[in-house]
Scaffold this motif. Sequence first.
Motif, PDB file in Angstrom:
ATOM      1  N   ASN A   1       0.772  -1.102  -0.090  1.00 19.38           N
ATOM      2  CA  ASN A   1       0.075  -0.005   0.106  1.00 19.38           C
ATOM      3  C   ASN A   1       0.898   1.445  -0.011  1.00 19.38           C
ATOM      4  OD1 ASN A   1       1.096   0.083   2.534  1.00 19.38           O
ATOM      5  ND2 ASN A   1      -1.056   0.498   3.851  1.00 19.38           N
ATOM      6  N   TYR A   2       2.263   1.037  -0.203  1.00 16.67           N
ATOM      7  CA  TYR A   2       3.110   2.168  -0.278  1.00 16.67           C
ATOM      8  C   TYR A   2       4.175   2.238  -1.468  1.00 16.67           C
ATOM      9  CZ  TYR A   2       6.206  -0.989   1.969  1.00 16.67           C
ATOM     10  OH  TYR A   2       6.684  -2.202   2.290  1.00 16.67           O
ATOM     11  N   LYS A   3       4.505   1.026  -1.825  1.00 17.73           N
ATOM     12  CA  LYS A   3       5.581   1.094  -2.796  1.00 17.73           C
ATOM     13  C   LYS A   3       5.170   1.215  -4.080  1.00 17.73           C
ATOM     14  CE  LYS A   3       8.500  -2.435  -2.132  1.00 17.73           C
ATOM     15  NZ  LYS A   3       9.102  -3.755  -2.029  1.00 17.73           N
ATOM     16  N   LEU A   4       5.690   2.217  -4.785  1.00 21.38           N
ATOM     17  CA  LEU A   4       5.578   2.662  -6.218  1.00 21.38           C
ATOM     18  C   LEU A   4       6.571   2.464  -7.069  1.00 21.38           C
ATOM     19  CD1 LEU A   4       4.510   6.715  -5.598  1.00 21.38           C
ATOM     20  CD2 LEU A   4       2.835   4.435  -6.205  1.00 21.38           C
TER      21      LEU A   4
END
Lengths: 112, 115
Positions: free
Chosen positions: A97-100
């Motif tokens: 839910n955070y790694k782009l």
Amino acid sequence: ELKVEQNPLFLSMQEGKNYTIYCNYSTTSDRLYWYRQDPGKSLESLFVLLSNGAVKQEGRLMASLDTKARLSTLHITAAVHDLSATYFCAVLSGGSNYKLTFGKGTLLTVNP
Amino acid sequence: GAGVSQSPSNKVTEKGKDVELRCDPISGHTALYWYRQRLGQGLEFLIYFQGNSAPDKSGLPSDRFSAERTGESVSTLTIQRTQQEDSAVYLCASSLAPGLQYEQYFGPGTRLTVT
């Protein structure tokens, strides 16, 4: 492994013309971002696309998302010089839910 | 208000030296991220902090890279025994909380050149 491909990587446009930048990604994701980066500056968030069929517009830029085709487009209408910058798409990596994961960027130059 | 700041803005170092890159996140932001941007490439995720713990270090390219964070404030990315392939722009971002419902705000980056 999630891969994000942008094309074109370099785009030279004349003022007043229209063009589209494409962003393809390899695995399912339900969140896609477009960023702008001016030389020597921070990344600026342009759009967040959250669902299939999402379309967002701001000024001369319009972004859309087709999650089935794993494709997002950034459409430029009647380009002006101020739009010259590098544009990145980024996709939320699966299971996170955070790694782009970012594309390589499209360097846009708008000529008078 | 103040955005994310990074220092130095530029760093030139000789191969084999250690470097420290600093990131000051936006006040109150609990989540902090480091990315690397090589010439002509997109951003690569390096590490993520929630408070002062790092739940995800999966992007650190080798054991020469380490990072720490003091509370919910400053973070330092350290590269030991720098190599030429470490040359890149290192970007830091922060967000109010973890999770991409909270926008990541990026700093201007530190351009590292290893000679």
